[in-house]
Scaffold this motif. Structure first.
Motif, PDB file in Angstrom:
ATOM      1  N   SER A 207       0.806 -16.560 -11.201  1.00 46.12           N
ATOM      2  CA  SER A 207       2.108 -15.954 -10.915  1.00 46.12           C
ATOM      3  C   SER A 207       2.079 -15.092  -9.656  1.00 46.12           C
ATOM      4  N   GLY A 208       0.891 -14.931  -9.056  1.00 50.70           N
ATOM      5  CA  GLY A 208       0.755 -14.102  -7.867  1.00 50.70           C
ATOM      6  C   GLY A 208       0.358 -12.671  -8.156  1.00 50.70           C
ATOM      7  N   GLY A 209       0.262 -12.322  -9.415  1.00 48.27           N
ATOM      8  CA  GLY A 209      -0.092 -10.958  -9.781  1.00 48.27           C
ATOM      9  C   GLY A 209      -1.586 -10.715  -9.802  1.00 48.27           C
ATOM     10  N   LEU A 210      -1.951  -9.474 -10.060  1.00 54.93           N
ATOM     11  CA  LEU A 210      -3.341  -9.045 -10.102  1.00 54.93           C
ATOM     12  C   LEU A 210      -3.638  -8.516 -11.498  1.00 54.93           C
ATOM     13  N   LEU A 211      -4.717  -8.980 -12.082  1.00 55.30           N
ATOM     14  CA  LEU A 211      -5.100  -8.500 -13.400  1.00 55.30           C
ATOM     15  C   LEU A 211      -5.555  -7.053 -13.335  1.00 55.30           C
ATOM     16  N   PHE A 212      -4.971  -6.212 -14.168  1.00 53.71           N
ATOM     17  CA  PHE A 212      -5.340  -4.802 -14.268  1.00 53.71           C
ATOM     18  C   PHE A 212      -5.413  -4.139 -12.889  1.00 53.71           C
ATOM     19  N   PRO A 213      -4.311  -4.115 -12.159  1.00 54.78           N
ATOM     20  CA  PRO A 213      -4.331  -3.463 -10.845  1.00 54.78           C
ATOM     21  C   PRO A 213      -4.416  -1.950 -11.000  1.00 54.78           C
ATOM     22  N   GLY A 214      -4.712  -1.295  -9.907  1.00 47.62           N
ATOM     23  CA  GLY A 214      -4.707   0.160  -9.923  1.00 47.62           C
ATOM     24  C   GLY A 214      -5.963   0.754  -9.335  1.00 47.62           C
ATOM     25  N   VAL A 215      -5.861   2.013  -8.947  1.00 50.96           N
ATOM     26  CA  VAL A 215      -6.998   2.771  -8.431  1.00 50.96           C
ATOM     27  C   VAL A 215      -7.078   4.085  -9.199  1.00 50.96           C
ATOM     28  N   ARG A 216      -8.229   4.697  -9.114  1.00 46.78           N
ATOM     29  CA  ARG A 216      -8.430   6.002  -9.728  1.00 46.78           C
ATOM     30  C   ARG A 216      -8.807   6.986  -8.628  1.00 46.78           C
ATOM     31  N   THR A 217      -7.904   7.905  -8.334  1.00 45.04           N
ATOM     32  CA  THR A 217      -8.137   8.891  -7.281  1.00 45.04           C
ATOM     33  C   THR A 217      -8.580  10.232  -7.836  1.00 45.04           C
ATOM     34  N   GLN A 218      -8.575  10.340  -9.160  1.00 45.04           N
ATOM     35  CA  GLN A 218      -9.059  11.546  -9.821  1.00 45.04           C
ATOM     36  C   GLN A 218      -9.869  11.137 -11.040  1.00 45.04           C
ATOM     37  N   LEU A 219     -10.627  12.078 -11.576  1.00 46.11           N
ATOM     38  CA  LEU A 219     -11.466  11.788 -12.731  1.00 46.11           C
ATOM     39  C   LEU A 219     -10.595  11.481 -13.942  1.00 46.11           C
ATOM     40  N   PRO A 220     -10.668  10.255 -14.502  1.00 40.76           N
ATOM     41  CA  PRO A 220      -9.856   9.920 -15.674  1.00 40.76           C
ATOM     42  C   PRO A 220     -10.627  10.241 -16.957  1.00 40.76           C
ATOM     43  N   PRO A 221      -9.957  10.157 -18.111  1.00 47.96           N
ATOM     44  CA  PRO A 221     -10.706  10.212 -19.367  1.00 47.96           C
ATOM     45  C   PRO A 221     -11.690   9.046 -19.433  1.00 47.96           C
ATOM     46  N   ARG A 222     -12.711   9.187 -20.244  1.00 50.07           N
ATOM     47  CA  ARG A 222     -13.675   8.100 -20.385  1.00 50.07           C
ATOM     48  C   ARG A 222     -12.953   6.835 -20.831  1.00 50.07           C
ATOM     49  N   PRO A 223     -13.122   5.718 -20.096  1.00 54.14           N
ATOM     50  CA  PRO A 223     -12.433   4.484 -20.488  1.00 54.14           C
ATOM     51  C   PRO A 223     -12.983   3.932 -21.799  1.00 54.14           C
ATOM     52  N   GLU A 224     -12.084   3.429 -22.613  1.00 56.11           N
ATOM     53  CA  GLU A 224     -12.473   2.870 -23.900  1.00 56.11           C
ATOM     54  C   GLU A 224     -12.141   1.393 -24.033  1.00 56.11           C
ATOM     55  N   THR A 225     -11.223   0.877 -23.213  1.00 58.74           N
ATOM     56  CA  THR A 225     -10.806  -0.520 -23.300  1.00 58.74           C
ATOM     57  C   THR A 225     -10.917  -1.184 -21.937  1.00 58.74           C
ATOM     58  N   ILE A 226     -10.867  -2.510 -21.931  1.00 62.93           N
ATOM     59  CA  ILE A 226     -11.058  -3.226 -20.668  1.00 62.93           C
ATOM     60  C   ILE A 226      -9.925  -2.951 -19.688  1.00 62.93           C
ATOM     61  N   THR A 227      -8.718  -2.696 -20.174  1.00 57.83           N
ATOM     62  CA  THR A 227      -7.606  -2.435 -19.265  1.00 57.83           C
ATOM     63  C   THR A 227      -7.754  -1.099 -18.552  1.00 57.83           C
ATOM     64  N   GLU A 228      -8.619  -0.231 -19.061  1.00 56.65           N
ATOM     65  CA  GLU A 228      -8.864   1.060 -18.420  1.00 56.65           C
ATOM     66  C   GLU A 228      -9.924   0.971 -17.328  1.00 56.65           C
ATOM     67  N   LEU A 229     -10.383  -0.249 -17.046  1.00 55.36           N
ATOM     68  CA  LEU A 229     -11.236  -0.506 -15.884  1.00 55.36           C
ATOM     69  C   LEU A 229     -10.429  -1.372 -14.916  1.00 55.36           C
ATOM     70  N   PRO A 230      -9.614  -0.762 -14.048  1.00 60.07           N
ATOM     71  CA  PRO A 230      -8.771  -1.532 -13.128  1.00 60.07           C
ATOM     72  C   PRO A 230      -9.591  -2.099 -11.975  1.00 60.07           C
ATOM     73  N   GLU A 231      -8.940  -2.960 -11.195  1.00 57.69           N
ATOM     74  CA  GLU A 231      -9.627  -3.586 -10.043  1.00 57.69           C
ATOM     75  C   GLU A 231     -10.117  -2.547  -9.042  1.00 57.69           C
ATOM     76  N   GLY A 232      -9.278  -1.610  -8.650  1.00 55.05           N
ATOM     77  CA  GLY A 232      -9.713  -0.486  -7.839  1.00 55.05           C
ATOM     78  C   GLY A 232     -10.207  -0.812  -6.448  1.00 55.05           C
ATOM     79  N   ASP A 233      -9.661  -1.860  -5.804  1.00 54.36           N
ATOM     80  CA  ASP A 233     -10.086  -2.351  -4.491  1.00 54.36           C
ATOM     81  C   ASP A 233     -11.356  -3.192  -4.634  1.00 54.36           C
TER      82      ASP A 233
END
Length: 350
Positions: A207-233
């Motif tokens: 569809s032209g989209g990106l799976l789990f897009p996004g970046v983290r510019t600050q310290l997030p909570p500890r990720p618990e699921t796969i969607t909380e690990l975004p592509e991040g460049d």
């Protein structure tokens, strides 16, 4: 002890036939493929039956010959060893189930660390040969990053990653001093290797989209699921010997920036197999930007939700894409050697 099958063999694909020296091994039912962002619902396929020769890889893995040994860890992962240095790229060894292979990817799948699987390949922490000098991360999706903080923490490695990986690594327990942010164009000396960081791009879904897009510019909570690990460049890495020309380009997703690739002077590229044709003229543009490299190693085509076992398995659709890619490589660069690696098979690429 977790056991995996290892074979010091490669599958060399040419325009007329596929040949390989095959280890004894059992195929696995094809369950999943995620080439970049796009491969979600691919059908299962059974591999050939046969005896399984399981060996503890960390203790008895085959030795490489020459200055540098490259071993494919599955997906886009690599272990690169020289006489003094061990570098990992995108090591993902836990290989847990997400529903991807059944066409029902669950974004809320909880992250799972399989320490036994990691130790089987890398060695028990503190054992001879288990140390890792550096881990390079192409991007922070789970199948590239989920195991990295544990590996770095237990093997003494520095992690070279994006700003997103820097923050995710800290949230997963790594101190900031063990995380190094890179953006592209850096030339880094790591032991007796030189590593050039290359700005790259992540592949897209149909569809032209990106799976789990996004970046983290600050310290997030500890990720618990796969969607909380975004592509991040996304990054790529060129490895070479100091003071020499040529090198090996390791890519982690099936898209790139043509301008960043020109002039890299590489002999070999690890090319992820895309799951769709959204990236226009993917093969030809890549090969021409790299001035027709001598060797193309196909990666990110394997089923990666089951333990490592040779021969690697995939599904009929992906096998068809591999054949199409190989034909295109032969058309554009007839002198290039095309390789489908086995897991943990030492390759002399540098």
């Amino acid at each position: 002890m977790t056991l995996v099958v290892v074979a010091a063999t490669l599958m060399a694909v040419n325009s007329d036939e596929t040949t390989m020296t095959t280890p004894t091994g059992a195929g696995m039912r094809r369950r999943a493929l995620l080439t970049g962002a796009g491969g979600l619902a691919l059908a299962g396929a059974a591999g050939p039956a046969g005896p399984v020769a399981a060996v503890p890889v960390a203790a008895d893995r085959p030795k490489h010959h020459g200055f540098t040994g490259f071993e494919w860890l599955g997906v886009a992962g690599w272990r690169v060893t020289t006489p003094t240095t061990t570098v990992l790229v995108d090591p993902y060894l836990s290989r847990f189930e997400t529903g991807l292979g059944a066409g029902r990817l669950n974004p809320e799948t909880r992250l799972h660390l399989d320490t036994a699987a990691v130790d089987a390949v890398l060695g028990v922490p503190g054992a001879p040969g288990s140390a890792v000098d550096a881990v390079f991360v192409t991007h922070t999706h789970w199948d590239h990053f989920a195991d990295v903080p544990h590996i770095a923490a237990t093997r003494g490695a520095t992690v070279y990653t994006t700003l997103t990986g820097y923050h995710l690594g800290q949230s997963m327990g790594l101190p900031s001093r063990r995380l190094a942010v890179v953006k592209g164009s850096e030339e880094l000396v790591v032991g007796d290797l030189v590593v050039r960081v290359v700005s790259a791009r992540h592949s897209r879904s149909e569809s032209g989209g990106l799976l789990f897009p996004g970046v983290r510019t600050q310290l997030p909570p500890r990720p618990e699921t796969i969607t909380e690990l975004p592509e991040g460049d996304t990054l790529g890495f060129v490895l070479r010997r100091p003071g020499t020309r040529g090198g090996v380009l390791l890519l982690g997703a099936s898209d790139y920036d043509d301008h960043e690739l020109r002039g890299l002077d590489v002999d070999t590229v690890a090319m992820p197999v895309p799951s769709n044709d959204v990236t226009a003229d993917y093969v030809a543009r890549l090969l021409r930007a790299l001035d027709l490299p001598r060797t193309v190693v196909l990666v990110h085509w394997d089923e990666f939700e089951s333990p490592l076992r040779n021969p690697p398995t995939t599904d009929d659709r992906t096998r068809g894409r591999i054949r199409e890619m190989t034909a295109e490589i032969r058309r554009v660069s007839p002198r290039s050697r095309v390789v489908q690696p086995n897991y943990l098979a030492p390759m002399a690429l540098l």
